[in-house]
Design an enzyme around this catalytic site. Structure first.
Site, short mmCIF file in Angstrom:
data_model
loop_
_atom_site.label_atom_id
_atom_site.label_comp_id
_atom_site.label_asym_id
_atom_site.label_seq_id
_atom_site.Cartn_x
_atom_site.Cartn_y
_atom_site.Cartn_z
N LYS A 13 40.90 81.82 107.13
CA LYS A 13 42.09 80.95 107.23
C LYS A 13 41.78 79.69 108.04
O LYS A 13 42.10 78.57 107.63
CB LYS A 13 43.27 81.70 107.89
CG LYS A 13 43.69 82.96 107.16
CD LYS A 13 44.88 83.63 107.82
CE LYS A 13 44.62 84.12 109.24
NZ LYS A 13 43.63 85.20 109.35
N ARG A 88 53.59 85.86 110.73
CA ARG A 88 52.73 87.03 110.66
C ARG A 88 53.54 88.32 110.69
O ARG A 88 52.97 89.41 110.70
CB ARG A 88 51.78 87.00 111.86
CG ARG A 88 50.43 87.54 111.57
CD ARG A 88 49.61 87.44 112.82
NE ARG A 88 48.99 86.16 112.94
CZ ARG A 88 47.70 85.99 113.18
NH1 ARG A 88 46.91 87.01 113.33
NH2 ARG A 88 47.19 84.79 113.31
N ARG A 123 31.01 85.48 114.26
CA ARG A 123 31.71 84.21 114.45
C ARG A 123 31.45 83.64 115.84
O ARG A 123 31.38 84.35 116.84
CB ARG A 123 33.22 84.39 114.29
CG ARG A 123 33.98 83.13 114.69
CD ARG A 123 35.40 83.14 114.27
NE ARG A 123 36.14 84.26 114.80
CZ ARG A 123 37.39 84.55 114.42
NH1 ARG A 123 37.99 83.82 113.50
NH2 ARG A 123 38.00 85.58 114.94
N ARG A 156 34.75 85.13 120.61
CA ARG A 156 36.10 85.47 121.06
C ARG A 156 36.15 86.89 121.60
O ARG A 156 35.49 87.78 121.06
CB ARG A 156 37.07 85.32 119.88
CG ARG A 156 37.62 83.93 119.76
CD ARG A 156 38.39 83.67 118.51
NE ARG A 156 39.35 84.69 118.12
CZ ARG A 156 40.14 84.59 117.06
NH1 ARG A 156 40.08 83.50 116.30
NH2 ARG A 156 40.97 85.54 116.75
N ARG A 167 43.11 94.95 114.93
CA ARG A 167 43.72 93.77 114.29
C ARG A 167 43.90 94.00 112.78
O ARG A 167 44.89 93.57 112.19
CB ARG A 167 42.85 92.52 114.53
CG ARG A 167 42.95 92.02 115.98
CD ARG A 167 41.77 91.14 116.35
NE ARG A 167 41.68 89.92 115.60
CZ ARG A 167 40.55 89.22 115.45
NH1 ARG A 167 39.44 89.64 116.03
NH2 ARG A 167 40.55 88.11 114.75
P1 AP5 Z 1 37.72 82.18 110.14
O1 AP5 Z 1 37.96 80.98 109.31
O2 AP5 Z 1 37.62 82.02 111.61
O3 AP5 Z 1 38.78 83.34 109.76
P2 AP5 Z 1 40.30 83.50 110.12
O4 AP5 Z 1 40.98 84.07 108.92
O5 AP5 Z 1 40.85 82.24 110.68
O6 AP5 Z 1 40.17 84.64 111.23
P3 AP5 Z 1 40.89 84.85 112.63
O7 AP5 Z 1 40.16 85.98 113.30
O8 AP5 Z 1 41.01 83.58 113.40
O9 AP5 Z 1 42.28 85.34 112.21
P4 AP5 Z 1 43.23 86.11 113.06
O10 AP5 Z 1 44.42 85.97 112.20
O11 AP5 Z 1 42.89 87.48 113.46
O12 AP5 Z 1 43.20 85.33 114.48
P5 AP5 Z 1 44.17 84.25 115.13
O13 AP5 Z 1 43.33 83.36 115.95
O14 AP5 Z 1 45.06 83.66 114.14
O15 AP5 Z 1 36.39 82.89 109.59
C1 AP5 Z 1 35.87 84.05 110.22
C2 AP5 Z 1 34.33 83.97 110.23
O16 AP5 Z 1 33.85 84.10 108.90
C3 AP5 Z 1 33.79 82.63 110.75
O17 AP5 Z 1 32.61 82.91 111.45
C4 AP5 Z 1 33.51 81.82 109.47
O18 AP5 Z 1 32.46 80.87 109.66
C5 AP5 Z 1 33.11 82.93 108.49
N1 AP5 Z 1 33.51 82.65 107.11
C6 AP5 Z 1 34.70 82.15 106.67
N2 AP5 Z 1 34.71 82.09 105.33
C7 AP5 Z 1 33.53 82.61 104.91
C8 AP5 Z 1 32.95 82.84 103.61
N3 AP5 Z 1 33.60 82.54 102.47
N4 AP5 Z 1 31.71 83.39 103.56
C9 AP5 Z 1 31.03 83.72 104.71
N5 AP5 Z 1 31.53 83.52 105.95
C10 AP5 Z 1 32.77 82.97 106.05
O19 AP5 Z 1 45.06 85.17 116.08
C11 AP5 Z 1 44.50 85.83 117.19
C12 AP5 Z 1 45.57 86.63 117.90
O20 AP5 Z 1 46.63 85.74 118.33
C13 AP5 Z 1 46.29 87.69 117.06
O21 AP5 Z 1 45.56 88.90 117.02
C14 AP5 Z 1 47.61 87.81 117.80
O22 AP5 Z 1 47.48 88.59 118.96
C15 AP5 Z 1 47.90 86.38 118.21
N6 AP5 Z 1 48.71 85.66 117.20
C16 AP5 Z 1 48.32 84.59 116.46
N7 AP5 Z 1 49.31 84.20 115.63
C17 AP5 Z 1 50.34 85.05 115.86
C18 AP5 Z 1 51.63 85.19 115.29
N8 AP5 Z 1 52.07 84.35 114.32
N9 AP5 Z 1 52.42 86.18 115.75
C19 AP5 Z 1 52.02 87.01 116.73
N10 AP5 Z 1 50.80 86.95 117.30
C20 AP5 Z 1 49.97 85.98 116.87
#
Ligand code: AP5
Length: 215
Positions: A13, A88, A123, A156, A167
């Site tokens: 994402k 979410r 990552r 992270r 997660r």
């Molecule tokens: P990346 O692009 O970083 O993936 P992502 O989907 O953004 O993953 P996240 O871990 O950031 O999502 P998340 O939803 O768990 O975390 P968030 O920060 O939002 O790609 C991942 C890796 O794969 C990278 O190394 C990339 O280079 C690689 N990659 C990507 N595409 C690829 C491909 N096609 N092929 C190969 N490699 C690839 O949230 C963190 C925490 O915050 C949550 O757990 C929660 O506690 C809190 N939080 C955030 N938003 C909310 C909300 N709305 N409500 C409540 N709590 C929330």
């Protein structure tokens, strides 16, 4: 365009939000990045959020909604935005529908769980701007600092196996039901995100272009 990116942790994402932001010249807003910044700055919201993030659980809805409202009131959002990681929960989606936080289109990036653990373990994220890299699939030019802003790259704290599994469990239980919610509203488009980065990026840009043309 007001776009929401949906998908499990590690689906890509953040990576694709950056590509779409460049293409459409609208800001990519990651609630995860906003929350991590609040934690590192030790703000009151950061203090509430820290324990939830550590456990791989979601931060309470009212806290996240407030953060999003404040961010979306900024000037750069007036021509649209890309929300990465919000909503979410069904409660967050319902609040969006009841308030001024609009959404035109929801892009779901679907990736099997087995692939996600490997992606998240490799990552590295820029501490300053939040850009995501991967040690194998998307390394930075010098392997040490962010290509975009020169910031320090870190792993992270929630990218460790036991938290990743939590997660994923939380995603399937609390976030995946949003697919049905947005299908019913006729806003959901899905792509398979397990191909390599270049191919996935092409699929994402094509899907948004096609769905966006129908708006
Ligand atoms: P990346 O692009 O970083 O993936 P992502 O989907 O953004 O993953 P996240 O871990 O950031 O999502 P998340 O939803 O768990 O975390 P968030 O920060 O939002 O790609 C991942 C890796 O794969 C990278 O190394 C990339 O280079 C690689 N990659 C990507 N595409 C690829 C491909 N096609 N092929 C190969 N490699 C690839 O949230 C963190 C925490 O915050 C949550 O757990 C929660 O506690 C809190 N939080 C955030 N938003 C909310 C909300 N709305 N409500 C409540 N709590 C929330």
């Amino acid at each position: 365009m007001k776009l929401v990116l949906l998908g499990p942790p590690g689906a890509g994402k953040g990576t694709q939000a950056a590509n779409l932001a460049k293409e459409y010249k609208i800001p990519a807003i990651s609630t995860g990045h906003i929350i991590r910044t609040a934690i590192s700055e030790k703000t009151p919201v950061g203090k509430i959020a820290e324990e939830f993030i550590k456990r791989g659980e979601l931060v309470p809805d009212d806290t996240v909604v407030e953060l999003v409202k404040v961010r979306l009131a900024e000037d750069d959002c007036k021509n649209g935005y890309i929300l990465d990681g919000f909503p979410r929960t069904l409660a967050q989606a319902e609040i969006m529908d009841e308030t001024s936080i609009g959404v035109d289109l929801v892009l779901d990036i679907d990736v099997p769980d087995e692939k996600l653990v490997e992606r998240l373990s490799g990552r590295r994220e820029c501490k300053k701007c939040g850009a995501a890299y991967h040690v194998l699939y998307n390394p930075t030019k010098n392997g040490e600092t962010c290509d975009k802003c020169g910031g320090e790259l870190v792993m992270r704290s929630d990218d460790v196996p036991e938290v990743i599994l939590k997660r994923l469990e939380v995603y399937h239980k609390q976030t995946e039901p949003l697919k049905e919610y947005y299908t019913k509203q006729g806003k959901l488009t899905s792509i398979q995100g397990q191909k390599d980065l270049a191919e996935t990026t092409r699929m994402v840009l094509d899907a948004v272009k096609e769905a966006g043309a129908k708006l």
